[in-house]
Design a protein around this motif. Structure first.
Motif, PDB file in Angstrom:
ATOM      1  N   GLU A 233      57.825  87.443  10.400  1.00  0.00           N
ATOM      2  CA  GLU A 233      58.385  86.125  10.108  1.00  0.00           C
ATOM      3  C   GLU A 233      58.039  85.694   8.679  1.00  0.00           C
ATOM      4  N   GLN A 234      56.778  85.919   8.281  1.00  0.00           N
ATOM      5  CA  GLN A 234      56.392  85.541   6.925  1.00  0.00           C
ATOM      6  C   GLN A 234      57.070  86.434   5.885  1.00  0.00           C
ATOM      7  N   LEU A 235      57.222  87.722   6.194  1.00  0.00           N
ATOM      8  CA  LEU A 235      57.923  88.626   5.273  1.00  0.00           C
ATOM      9  C   LEU A 235      59.345  88.151   4.991  1.00  0.00           C
ATOM     10  N   GLY A 236      59.965  87.538   5.994  1.00  0.00           N
ATOM     11  CA  GLY A 236      61.322  87.036   5.823  1.00  0.00           C
ATOM     12  C   GLY A 236      61.400  85.781   4.976  1.00  0.00           C
TER      13      GLY A 236
ATOM     14  N   SER B 222      51.734  83.998  -6.648  1.00  0.00           N
ATOM     15  CA  SER B 222      50.423  84.016  -7.276  1.00  0.00           C
ATOM     16  C   SER B 222      49.608  82.817  -6.828  1.00  0.00           C
ATOM     17  N   ASN B 223      48.303  82.866  -7.130  1.00  0.00           N
ATOM     18  CA  ASN B 223      47.416  81.763  -6.777  1.00  0.00           C
ATOM     19  C   ASN B 223      47.524  80.583  -7.740  1.00  0.00           C
ATOM     20  N   LEU B 224      48.557  80.593  -8.567  1.00  0.00           N
ATOM     21  CA  LEU B 224      48.887  79.411  -9.365  1.00  0.00           C
ATOM     22  C   LEU B 224      49.611  78.365  -8.519  1.00  0.00           C
ATOM     23  N   TYR B 225      50.018  78.765  -7.303  1.00  0.00           N
ATOM     24  CA  TYR B 225      50.785  77.876  -6.422  1.00  0.00           C
ATOM     25  C   TYR B 225      50.141  77.836  -5.041  1.00  0.00           C
ATOM     26  N   TYR B 226      50.556  76.892  -4.243  1.00  0.00           N
ATOM     27  CA  TYR B 226      50.071  76.748  -2.878  1.00  0.00           C
ATOM     28  C   TYR B 226      50.934  77.569  -1.922  1.00  0.00           C
ATOM     29  N   SER B 227      50.335  77.983  -0.793  1.00  0.00           N
ATOM     30  CA  SER B 227      51.135  78.559   0.289  1.00  0.00           C
ATOM     31  C   SER B 227      50.504  78.161   1.620  1.00  0.00           C
ATOM     32  N   GLU B 228      51.348  77.879   2.586  1.00  0.00           N
ATOM     33  CA  GLU B 228      50.855  77.382   3.878  1.00  0.00           C
ATOM     34  C   GLU B 228      49.965  78.382   4.612  1.00  0.00           C
ATOM     35  N   PRO B 229      50.321  79.687   4.684  1.00  0.00           N
ATOM     36  CA  PRO B 229      49.451  80.602   5.444  1.00  0.00           C
ATOM     37  C   PRO B 229      48.020  80.655   4.917  1.00  0.00           C
ATOM     38  N   CYS B 230      47.862  80.617   3.609  1.00  0.00           N
ATOM     39  CA  CYS B 230      46.528  80.640   3.001  1.00  0.00           C
ATOM     40  C   CYS B 230      45.739  79.383   3.386  1.00  0.00           C
TER      41      CYS B 230
ATOM     42  N   LYS C  57      41.634  76.650   6.801  1.00  0.00           N
ATOM     43  CA  LYS C  57      41.329  75.523   7.693  1.00  0.00           C
ATOM     44  C   LYS C  57      40.786  76.021   9.027  1.00  0.00           C
ATOM     45  N   LYS C  58      41.436  77.007   9.608  1.00  0.00           N
ATOM     46  CA  LYS C  58      41.018  77.516  10.914  1.00  0.00           C
ATOM     47  C   LYS C  58      39.642  78.175  10.838  1.00  0.00           C
TER      48      LYS C  58
ATOM     49  N   THR D 240      34.772  77.151  -9.549  1.00  0.00           N
ATOM     50  CA  THR D 240      35.716  76.244 -10.185  1.00  0.00           C
ATOM     51  C   THR D 240      36.776  77.083 -10.897  1.00  0.00           C
ATOM     52  N   PRO D 241      37.902  76.479 -11.320  1.00  0.00           N
ATOM     53  CA  PRO D 241      38.986  77.280 -11.898  1.00  0.00           C
ATOM     54  C   PRO D 241      38.518  78.227 -13.008  1.00  0.00           C
ATOM     55  N   GLY D 242      38.881  79.507 -12.840  1.00  0.00           N
ATOM     56  CA  GLY D 242      38.556  80.521 -13.823  1.00  0.00           C
ATOM     57  C   GLY D 242      37.300  81.329 -13.534  1.00  0.00           C
ATOM     58  N   LEU D 243      36.463  80.870 -12.578  1.00  0.00           N
ATOM     59  CA  LEU D 243      35.201  81.556 -12.311  1.00  0.00           C
ATOM     60  C   LEU D 243      35.330  82.709 -11.326  1.00  0.00           C
ATOM     61  N   ASN D 244      36.380  82.734 -10.541  1.00  0.00           N
ATOM     62  CA  ASN D 244      36.606  83.841  -9.601  1.00  0.00           C
ATOM     63  C   ASN D 244      38.107  83.897  -9.335  1.00  0.00           C
ATOM     64  N   GLY D 245      38.602  85.052  -8.963  1.00  0.00           N
ATOM     65  CA  GLY D 245      40.032  85.159  -8.721  1.00  0.00           C
ATOM     66  C   GLY D 245      40.408  86.490  -8.116  1.00  0.00           C
ATOM     67  N   SER D 246      41.631  86.557  -7.611  1.00  0.00           N
ATOM     68  CA  SER D 246      42.148  87.778  -7.002  1.00  0.00           C
ATOM     69  C   SER D 246      43.664  87.688  -6.978  1.00  0.00           C
ATOM     70  N   THR D 247      44.346  88.671  -7.548  1.00  0.00           N
ATOM     71  CA  THR D 247      45.813  88.650  -7.571  1.00  0.00           C
ATOM     72  C   THR D 247      46.384  88.546  -6.165  1.00  0.00           C
ATOM     73  N   PHE D 248      45.878  89.378  -5.257  1.00  0.00           N
ATOM     74  CA  PHE D 248      46.437  89.408  -3.905  1.00  0.00           C
ATOM     75  C   PHE D 248      45.636  88.570  -2.911  1.00  0.00           C
ATOM     76  N   GLY D 249      44.556  87.948  -3.339  1.00  0.00           N
ATOM     77  CA  GLY D 249      43.744  87.139  -2.429  1.00  0.00           C
ATOM     78  C   GLY D 249      44.538  85.983  -1.856  1.00  0.00           C
ATOM     79  N   GLY D 250      44.513  85.840  -0.535  1.00  0.00           N
ATOM     80  CA  GLY D 250      45.292  84.784   0.106  1.00  0.00           C
ATOM     81  C   GLY D 250      46.764  85.114   0.223  1.00  0.00           C
ATOM     82  N   ASN D 251      47.109  86.404   0.099  1.00  0.00           N
ATOM     83  CA  ASN D 251      48.503  86.828   0.237  1.00  0.00           C
ATOM     84  C   ASN D 251      49.100  86.241   1.525  1.00  0.00           C
TER      85      ASN D 251
END
Length: 386
Positions: free
Chosen positions: A64-67, A73-81, A86-87, A271-282
């Motif tokens: 369903e999410q693939l569709g 990127s983590n420059l934007y929000y996404s609901e699944p992440c 939260k859970k 805080t912004p810039g101290l850690n990151g991941s391209t695919f983190g929270g895919n």
């Protein structure tokens, strides 16, 4: 079609001593190879396929999410992440989550959190992390340094400095802690080290010392987490509250995801810039993980305990079996025969198991049917008795 065996040998880096088996499909806790042979899977991809192969609910959530969209990127929000974070926080009491791709990356982020917290509060010279002998925390340069097994170190020296490995005794812990200690990192059950659960006395001592000396307590739940031990996370069996909990493997149900859950002390450490991941929270990985977390309920956890009790009772004192260790459906079997021989003979009889040091290791899907589990245990007993 290609010859998988020859293509793999020619083109894939030789990092793995593979069995001569080409998996082409399966369902639940049954795998099928290219010859049509069926196997009862007691490895679940090393504690990853938490609901087995091609689980319909998980496949539906991921598809369903693939569709909708497969990545942003983590420059934007996404609901699944956001929903997964939260859970996880609601189920654990943690405050924030940093997502990455693997257990090693989750542990790297935990180490970063502990060292930054200590540097901010106590100074840059406070960076030592205490870990345990026979631990395993990953294969990056820093998580190799954290791993308390020399065999993983020898080809990659010098490793990241600042790690001290101790035996899990109160005496060695007290001796190791000093003014330069930033964190204590541990697995409640050392999986790769031989499926060795920690004693409650030692766990209580770690929690007490960490609280008294303001040291960050890190529970590595990469393998023990997500229902594997009969609780959502293994630390819950011990009645402690870590400052950081890391997990991966079973969280994604088969897709790569790592999570570093941050408690109150360190919730705002990144805080912004101290850690990151391209695919983190895919979003696709997170959608799969949301489905996994939602289904780890009290009923499933009680079944994990029931299945664990059955395995322990069936194998303890059986011919050719010297001891059984572990917690929940994370089990190590010390056999009279060489463990690798036992695993090979079980595979010939249609059961897939793993090894951990000199033990046979079992990590079945949490929902493996009881009749299938019993059949597999009988085969293990038969092989060990020969």
């Amino acid at each position: 079609m290609i010859d998988v065996f020859s293509a793999d040998k020619q083109y894939v880096a030789g990092s793995y001593a593979r069995f001569p088996v080409n998996i082409v499909g399966g369902k639940g806790s049954e795998l099928i190879d290219s010859n049509g042979k069926k196997y009862i899977d007691l490895g679940s991809g090393i504690a990853v396929n938490i609901f087995g192969i091609a689980d319909e609910q998980w496949v539906s959530a991921v598809t369903e999410q693939l569709g909708k969209f497969q990545h942003t990127s983590n420059l934007y929000y996404s609901e699944p992440c956001a929903l997964l974070a939260k859970k996880l926080c609601e189920r654990t009491g943690m405050k924030k989550v940093f997502f990455s791709n693997s257990g090693a990356e989750a542990n790297e982020s935990a180490i970063k959190a502990a060292r930054k917290y200590a540097a901010d509060k106590k100074g840059k010279d406070v960076y030592k992390i205490i870990t345990l002998k026979n631990s395993f925390h990953g294969r990056t340069h820093t998580t190799l340094a954290a791993t308390g097994q020399d065999t993983f170190h020898e080809h990659f020296l010098p490793l990241t400095e600042g790690f001290v490995h101790i035996e899990p005794t109160v005496e060695e812990l007290v001796a190791a802690v000093d003014d330069s200690t930033a964190g204590i990192m541990f697995e409640l059950v050392r999986g790769e080290g031989g499926v060795l659960p920690l004693d409650k006395e030692f766990v209580d001592a770690m929690a007490k010392i960490a609280a008294e000396k303001d040291i960050i307590l890190i529970a590595d739940e990469v393998q023990t987490g997500n229902g594997r031990t009969g609780e959502l996370y293994a630390y819950m069996n011990y009645g402690i509250m870590p400052d950081v909990v890391t997990t991966a493997k079973g969280l994604g149900g088969g897709l790569p995801i790592g999570a570093t859950m941050l408690g109150e002390k360190v919730e705002n450490i990144f805080t912004p810039g101290l850690n990151g991941s391209t695919f983190g929270g895919n979003p696709v990985c997170c959608a799969g993980a949301v489905n996994v977390i939602d289904r780890i309920d009290d009923k499933l956890l009680s079944e994990v305990v029931e299945k664990s009790d059955y395995i322990f009772k069936s194998l303890q004192n059986a011919p050719g079996i010297e001891s059984v260790s572990g917690l929940g459906l994370m089990i190590g079997i010390k056999t009279s025969k060489d463990a690798k021989t036992v695993v090979s003979e079980c595979m010939e009889k249609g059961v897939i198991a793993l090894t951990a040091k000199d033990k046979v290791r079992l990590l079945p899907a949490l929902n493996i049917p009881f009749d299938m589990l019993k059949k597999a245990v009988d085969i293990i007993k038969e092989v060990c008795a020969q």
